[in-house]
Design a protein around this motif. Structure first.
Motif, PDB file in Angstrom:
ATOM      1  N   LEU A 110      -3.092  -0.350   1.801  1.00  0.00           N
ATOM      2  CA  LEU A 110      -3.754   0.870   0.851  1.00  0.00           C
ATOM      3  C   LEU A 110      -4.481   1.380  -0.208  1.00  0.00           C
ATOM      4  CD1 LEU A 110      -2.058   3.407   3.004  1.00  0.00           C
ATOM      5  CD2 LEU A 110      -3.852   2.727   3.829  1.00  0.00           C
ATOM      6  N   LEU A 111      -3.885   0.434  -1.027  1.00  0.00           N
ATOM      7  CA  LEU A 111      -4.263   0.142  -2.552  1.00  0.00           C
ATOM      8  C   LEU A 111      -5.063  -0.985  -2.082  1.00  0.00           C
ATOM      9  CD1 LEU A 111      -0.641   0.913  -4.086  1.00  0.00           C
ATOM     10  CD2 LEU A 111      -2.819   2.545  -3.327  1.00  0.00           C
ATOM     11  N   ASN A 112      -5.749  -1.825  -1.803  1.00  0.00           N
ATOM     12  CA  ASN A 112      -6.433  -2.989  -2.070  1.00  0.00           C
ATOM     13  C   ASN A 112      -8.133  -1.941  -1.708  1.00  0.00           C
ATOM     14  OD1 ASN A 112      -7.516  -5.460  -3.035  1.00  0.00           O
ATOM     15  ND2 ASN A 112      -7.376  -5.666  -0.377  1.00  0.00           N
ATOM     16  N   HIS A 113      -8.174  -0.882  -1.059  1.00  0.00           N
ATOM     17  CA  HIS A 113      -9.498  -0.486  -0.512  1.00  0.00           C
ATOM     18  C   HIS A 113      -9.709   0.290  -1.616  1.00  0.00           C
ATOM     19  CE1 HIS A 113     -10.091  -2.144   3.309  1.00  0.00           C
ATOM     20  NE2 HIS A 113      -8.341  -2.283   3.393  1.00  0.00           N
ATOM     21  N   LYS A 114     -10.833   0.718  -1.926  1.00  0.00           N
ATOM     22  CA  LYS A 114     -11.157   1.461  -2.984  1.00  0.00           C
ATOM     23  C   LYS A 114     -10.884   3.403  -2.570  1.00  0.00           C
ATOM     24  CE  LYS A 114     -15.766  -0.684  -3.713  1.00  0.00           C
ATOM     25  NZ  LYS A 114     -17.679  -0.111  -3.579  1.00  0.00           N
TER      26      LYS A 114
END
Length: 315
Positions: A110-114
């Motif tokens: 989740l944190l890897n996406h904008k």
């Protein structure tokens, strides 16, 4: 007849020898403090613990050594509480490691996406890790209280009776494991996030052009790229579970790990033998058993990684 004067070393050549010698020795001088501290506080205690494990040593009289050979180790094999603590260590390790790594992988994805406020969420991930073990365990002990705990209150709202989290075998192990999961999930999530950001973005673009959905990209691009990172976190988490001590000790405040030793780990068993029953020799033997278990885990991981790398190289 001429006499050749013997050549004498000039001051310049002597200083050049000194500079050359210093250039060769200076790297060892820079790392010497680390190895000195490691030898004093790491290597020497390890060797001395192996020495003490071969003797009968009591805490009241640490200078009186009675040779036992492998007697401390054979005594462990006939002690039912040793096997109970070994089984509890394995159970708590599975209950804490598997959910911890799965949740960390999901949070990292989740944190890897904008995402708005990504920096805040990434920083917040480390707050449980920065929390003291004692503070976290005392709070969770209150949450899992039998009569006034918040967990039993929430279960009562959905029609489930109160659970005895400190007396039941599986319930107490789940409670202790939840503390480990809460403290280490964010730490592993940041490790996974760093691994995800090292995966080339061109692989995702190629998968998207082939019509792969987000889920297919995750399973066929992200997970293969994170395989070395996942193996690393699994090994480190397994080693941490083998050495688990603070959480079960402070959960109820007893070194026995509950009334029936239902959540006593190897770390608690070693503490009980050494500082509860004053058997330092047996406690040293337990420490070496834990060390050998860690070596087995690391060795098994090395064999798995080497076999997988050979298969990939043979393709």
């Amino acid at each position: 007849m001429t006499l050749a004067a013997s050549a004498r070393p000039t001051p310049g050549s002597r200083s050049s020898h000194v500079r050359r010698a210093w250039a060769q020795l200076s790297p060892y001088a820079y790392i010497a403090p680390f190895f000195t501290l490691f030898a004093a506080f790491g290597l020497f205690p390890l060797i001395y613990t192996a020495f003490v494990s071969l003797y009968r040593v009591e805490l009241q009289t640490p200078g009186d050594l009675e040779w036992r050979g492998l007697g401390n180790y054979t005594a462990l094999l006939s002690d039912e509480f040793f096997w109970t603590s070994l089984r509890n260590t394995f159970t708590i390790g599975v209950l804490s490691t598997v959910p911890q790594l799965v949740l960390a992988l999901g949070l990292a994805h989740l944190l890897n996406h904008k995402l708005r406020g990504r920096t805040f969420f990434r920083t917040a991930m480390l707050l449980p890790y920065a929390t003291s073990v004692a503070a976290a365990t005392l709070v969770f002990a209150q949450l899992f209280g039998h009569d006034f705990g918040l967990i039993n209150y929430v279960l009562g709202l959905v029609g489930i009776g109160p659970v005895d989290w400190q007396t039941g075998t599986l319930a107490s192990q789940v409670a202790v494991s939840s503390i480990v999961v809460w403290r280490w999930t964010g730490y592993n999530a940041l490790i996974y996030l760093a691994g995800m950001q090292s995966i080339p973005h061109e692989l995702y673009e190629a998968a998207e052009m082939d019509g792969a959905s987000r889920w297919r990209q995750f399973f066929h691009v992200t997970l293969p790229g994170l395989r070395p990172t996942i193996v690393f976190t699994a090994v480190v988490s397994t080693i941490g579970a083998t050495q688990l001590f603070g959480e079960p000790l402070l959960f109820e405040g007893s070194a026995s790990g509950g009334i029936s030793h239902q959540y006593q780990t190897l770390g608690l068993y070693m503490y009980e033998q050494g500082w509860g029953f004053f058997h330092l020799g047996r406690a040293a033997a337990i420490a070496w058993v834990m060390f050998l278990l860690i070596l087995v885990v690391v060795g098994a991981n090395a064999l798995i990684v080497r076999r997988r790398s050979r298969k990939e190289a043979g393709r």
